[in-house]
Design an enzyme around this catalytic site. Structure first.
Site: not given
Length: 370
Positions: A107, A65, A67, A36, A157, A243, A33
């Site tokens: 989330d 904003s 989760d 970000k 993918t 979170d 994370c």
């Protein structure tokens, strides 16, 4: 003539040895994370963004904003939809897949939902990364989804320069039980479900300084699925929940304060950190994201520099990958909330502060001196 000894930093040639696959973290400019976009930059990007259509069934969208998005299907069910993906935070491919999947599912739990299914997001440098390594990344993600008792029902993918893995996670929640990062009330207690320090550990890993015991603690924490979220959402006394991930504790708490139009006080002395985090941080094991996070939230934070070192401040904005649930709840349900965490195997859930009246800001104190 005597044989020349190898230099201390060289090994004798072993022609028959198998070439080692490249380290996953060598490919990534930022891990987990910590990848970000910085909060201040993201705020500018999204400043004028608004959905063209806002149906009444959209219970949670871009407003605070939060989760995940939440869309009401009927009187009893609402759909929770989110996506999360990033570059490697560890070199072990299976562990990377596990961490990325746990982070994505978090989330859904943070909104009070129960995961229903997932779709895989896979971007891999297929010409430089062994196919078996890629397979192990996917195996890790599948193992976490198996723990959550959901299928990976599809995905997409691409061939990319950096390894990227994550999930689209879909869940269900009763409309009355949706928990947002808005709704915190003055007098609420703030509870954090996991220890902090994942970003510091990831920096130490890249520098080759992280001990095996610390690595084990890091993976154990980051792969623990935030299952308490669903039970906590059923408690009327839980008023707000999110979170703690890439923006760090202060970043995500500031989002609660802004969304709820309240202030907060947190006690640094009450925080639980992964073992030896301060020592690693003092040794320079900090991520660039920590500084960017501070720049993004510092206008909302009151932190007396005489009481806090630069390292301690950095720990408060340390980017967490698959971090703990952060919630605001009425004082009378604190014991019940902590019991839910404990029943789900979260031994480090702790009260870290409280919500107060006032404009959105965070005061950081120390109840204990070193």
């Amino acid at each position: 003539m005597p044989r020349k000894k190898p230099k201390t930093n060289e090994l004798p040639a072993t022609p028959d040895a198998e070439p080692q696959p490249p380290r996953l973290t060598e490919f990534s400019h930022g891990g987990g994370c910590g990848c970000k976009i910085a909060p201040a930059v993201l705020e500018q990007i999204l400043k004028k963004t608004s959905p063209a259509i806002v149906p009444k069934q959209l219970l949670v969208g871009l407003e605070t904003s939060d989760d995940a998005a939440v869309y009401q299907l009927n009187a009893e069910q609402a759909l929770v939809a989110t996506t999360d993906f990033f570059m490697p935070i560890v070199d072990d491919p299976f562990d990377f897949g596990c961490i990325a999947a746990a982070n994505a599912l978090s989330d859904v739990y943070a909104m009070g939902g129960l995961p229903l299914l997932a779709l895989a997001i896979v971007g891999m440098p297929v010409n430089t990364l062994p196919l078996e390594t890629i397979r192990r990344i996917l195996d890790g993600g599948e193992s976490i989804c198996a723990q959550a008792r959901i299928p990976i029902a599809g995905g997409h993918t691409i061939d990319s320069v950096e390894p990227i893995y994550g999930l689209v996670a879909i869940g269900l929640v009763h409309p009355d039980n949706v928990k947002r990062n808005a709704g915190a009330r003055p007098g609420d207690k703030l509870i954090l479900g996991k220890r902090l320090g994942i970003g510091v550990y990831s920096a130490a890993l890249k520098k080759g300084l992280l001990t095996p015991a610390a690595y084990s603690a890091m993976v154990s924490s980051a792969t623990q699925i935030n299952t308490p979220g669903r039970a906590l959402a059923c408690l009327a006394g839980v008023h707000a929940m999110t979170d703690v991930t890439g923006f760090g504790l202060l970043g995500h708490l500031s989002e609660i304060c802004k969304a709820s139009n309240v202030a907060a006080v947190i006690d640094y002395s009450a925080l639980h950190f992964l073992p030896n985090v301060l020592e690693y941080a003092d040794a320079g094991c900090l991520t660039g994201a920590s500084g960017r996070n501070w720049a993004g939230c510092s206008d909302y934070v009151e932190l007396p520099r005489k009481n806090f070192s630069d390292t301690e401040r950095a720990l408060l904005t340390d980017p967490q990958t698959s971090g703990g649930l952060l919630l605001a709840c009425a004082p009378e349900v604190v014991t019940e909330v902590l019991a839910v965490f404990l029943q789900e195997g979260f031994d480090h859930a702790v009260v870290i502060g409280e919500v107060a009246d006032g404009k959105p800001h965070i005061a950081v104190i120390k109840s204990k001196t070193d």
